[in-house]
Design a protein around this motif. Structure first.
Motif, PDB file in Angstrom:
ATOM      1  N   ARG A  61       0.814  -1.208   0.000  1.00 37.10           N
ATOM      2  CA  ARG A  61       0.000   0.000   0.000  1.00 37.10           C
ATOM      3  C   ARG A  61       0.857   1.270   0.000  1.00 37.10           C
ATOM      4  O   ARG A  61       0.419   2.309  -0.500  1.00 37.10           O
ATOM      5  CB  ARG A  61      -0.931  -0.006   1.214  1.00 37.10           C
ATOM      6  N   ALA A  62       2.038   1.177   0.578  1.00 40.50           N
ATOM      7  CA  ALA A  62       2.932   2.324   0.589  1.00 40.50           C
ATOM      8  C   ALA A  62       3.707   2.457  -0.715  1.00 40.50           C
ATOM      9  O   ALA A  62       4.413   3.447  -0.927  1.00 40.50           O
ATOM     10  CB  ALA A  62       3.911   2.215   1.753  1.00 40.50           C
ATOM     11  N   GLY A  63       3.583   1.449  -1.588  1.00 42.79           N
ATOM     12  CA  GLY A  63       4.236   1.516  -2.882  1.00 42.79           C
ATOM     13  C   GLY A  63       5.695   1.146  -2.862  1.00 42.79           C
ATOM     14  O   GLY A  63       6.468   1.605  -3.716  1.00 42.79           O
ATOM     15  N   VAL A  64       6.111   0.313  -1.874  1.00 41.63           N
ATOM     16  CA  VAL A  64       7.500  -0.133  -1.804  1.00 41.63           C
ATOM     17  C   VAL A  64       7.532  -1.648  -1.655  1.00 41.63           C
ATOM     18  O   VAL A  64       6.511  -2.289  -1.423  1.00 41.63           O
ATOM     19  CB  VAL A  64       8.254   0.522  -0.623  1.00 41.63           C
ATOM     20  N   SER A  65       8.727  -2.216  -1.775  1.00 40.92           N
ATOM     21  CA  SER A  65       8.876  -3.654  -1.615  1.00 40.92           C
ATOM     22  C   SER A  65       8.917  -4.025  -0.140  1.00 40.92           C
ATOM     23  O   SER A  65       9.187  -3.180   0.731  1.00 40.92           O
ATOM     24  CB  SER A  65      10.176  -4.126  -2.280  1.00 40.92           C
ATOM     25  N   HIS A  66       8.661  -5.295   0.125  1.00 39.81           N
ATOM     26  CA  HIS A  66       8.746  -5.786   1.495  1.00 39.81           C
ATOM     27  C   HIS A  66      10.141  -5.569   2.061  1.00 39.81           C
ATOM     28  O   HIS A  66      10.311  -5.207   3.231  1.00 39.81           O
ATOM     29  CB  HIS A  66       8.372  -7.269   1.525  1.00 39.81           C
ATOM     30  N   SER A  67      11.147  -5.780   1.245  1.00 38.45           N
ATOM     31  CA  SER A  67      12.533  -5.614   1.709  1.00 38.45           C
ATOM     32  C   SER A  67      12.848  -4.168   2.056  1.00 38.45           C
ATOM     33  O   SER A  67      13.688  -3.890   2.918  1.00 38.45           O
ATOM     34  CB  SER A  67      13.511  -6.121   0.644  1.00 38.45           C
ATOM     35  N   ALA A  68      12.165  -3.215   1.418  1.00 36.28           N
ATOM     36  CA  ALA A  68      12.371  -1.805   1.739  1.00 36.28           C
ATOM     37  C   ALA A  68      11.685  -1.431   3.054  1.00 36.28           C
ATOM     38  O   ALA A  68      12.142  -0.539   3.774  1.00 36.28           O
ATOM     39  CB  ALA A  68      11.839  -0.931   0.613  1.00 36.28           C
ATOM     40  N   ALA A  69      10.593  -2.126   3.373  1.00 34.73           N
ATOM     41  CA  ALA A  69       9.838  -1.817   4.596  1.00 34.73           C
ATOM     42  C   ALA A  69      10.428  -2.486   5.830  1.00 34.73           C
ATOM     43  O   ALA A  69      10.369  -1.929   6.935  1.00 34.73           O
ATOM     44  CB  ALA A  69       8.384  -2.245   4.417  1.00 34.73           C
ATOM     45  N   ALA A  70      10.994  -3.675   5.664  1.00 30.89           N
ATOM     46  CA  ALA A  70      11.455  -4.468   6.797  1.00 30.89           C
ATOM     47  C   ALA A  70      12.444  -3.740   7.710  1.00 30.89           C
ATOM     48  O   ALA A  70      12.356  -3.870   8.938  1.00 30.89           O
ATOM     49  CB  ALA A  70      12.037  -5.787   6.302  1.00 30.89           C
ATOM     50  N   HIS A  75      12.549  -0.866   8.806  1.00 30.09           N
ATOM     51  CA  HIS A  75      11.904   0.097   9.700  1.00 30.09           C
ATOM     52  C   HIS A  75      11.309  -0.574  10.937  1.00 30.09           C
ATOM     53  O   HIS A  75      11.293   0.020  12.016  1.00 30.09           O
ATOM     54  CB  HIS A  75      10.804   0.853   8.951  1.00 30.09           C
ATOM     55  N   PHE A  76      10.805  -1.793  10.788  1.00 25.84           N
ATOM     56  CA  PHE A  76      10.096  -2.434  11.898  1.00 25.84           C
ATOM     57  C   PHE A  76      10.514  -3.887  12.136  1.00 25.84           C
ATOM     58  O   PHE A  76      10.162  -4.455  13.166  1.00 25.84           O
ATOM     59  CB  PHE A  76       8.583  -2.389  11.644  1.00 25.84           C
ATOM     60  N   GLY A  77      11.183  -4.499  11.193  1.00 27.12           N
ATOM     61  CA  GLY A  77      11.618  -5.881  11.348  1.00 27.12           C
ATOM     62  C   GLY A  77      10.580  -6.880  10.902  1.00 27.12           C
ATOM     63  O   GLY A  77      10.790  -7.647   9.966  1.00 27.12           O
TER      64      GLY A  77
END
Length: 231
Positions: free
Chosen positions: A44-53, A55-57
């Motif tokens: 939903r944020a328009g990024v990959s899972h690897s880009a989000a991880a 930030h929060f793990g």
């Protein structure tokens, strides 16, 4: 509600974290806490899972950060209600203001409110969450202490539990869509009744909590013999 993913690379430093937390709120409102995943928030944020991880793990880290934000908002909302009172407001009025702030927070932040007490989904050992939760509790605790000065700690804690339970239960019913309870006047009346019961007037009033009666000497003797194996 249709969600249009943001284009990759549009999030500068700090904005991605905000976008992921906002996605949590959207998902909780749409499908409930169990539907939240880091992967879906990233989509939903328009990024990959690897880009989000980073930030929060993982999901637990994401939800912990979201709930921590909710605790901070709750404390700020209650304090703002108290700060808005006239300078001559007494302690009972300040206690009532915390109740209004609690109800107002729940109405304005439904996703945070639904998740804040789901401690099975968050990391309860997280220092930031613990500090935020303790700070929000302190607003209620200090308001009750000021409203009933000198009261026995056990009695004061019972009144705090009663006030919290009543206001939280009312907020939960409103969140579940019990239409008649959405009236601002009903909310104000509930807060007034809670304060009257906890501080004085109707309900519990100022009487101390009565400890359980001590057993008679004869009963204590029977219990003592029973504890040694006697009849």
């Amino acid at each position: 509600m249709a969600v249009t993913p943001k284009g990759a690379g549009r999030h500068h430093h700090g904005a991605l974290r905000r976008a992921l937390l906002d996605a949590v709120a959207d998902i909780v409102r749409e499908a409930g806490p169990e539907a939240v995943s880091l992967r879906e928030c990233a989509r939903r944020a328009g990024v990959s899972h690897s880009a989000a991880a980073p930030h929060f793990g993982d999901k637990r880290g994401l939800l912990t950060a979201f709930v921590t934000e909710g605790e901070a908002r709750l404390a700020a909302t209650m304090r703002a209600e108290v700060a808005a009172l006239p300078a001559e407001a007494d302690a009972a009025a300040r206690l009532a203001a915390t109740g209004r702030g609690y109800i107002g927070f729940a109405q304005a932040n439904p996703a945070h409110f639904r998740l804040m007490f789901r401690t099975d989904l968050i990391d309860r050992g997280d220092p930031a969450w613990r500090a935020a939760a303790e700070d929000a509790f302190a607003v209620l605790d200090q308001a009750m202490a000021a409203a009933v000065p000198g009261m026995d700690p056990r009695a004061r804690r019972a009144r705090l539990a009663l006030a919290w339970s009543a206001v939280h239960g009312f907020s939960t019913l409103r969140a579940e869509g019990v239409g008649a309870l959405w009236s601002p006047q009903v909310a104000e009346d509930v807060v007034g009744l809670v304060v009257a019961a906890c501080v004085g007037g109707s309900g519990i009033g100022r009487a101390s909590v009565v400890p359980p009666p001590r057993p008679s000497p004869a009963k204590r003797g029977r219990e003592s013999r029973s504890g040694r194996g006697g009849a």
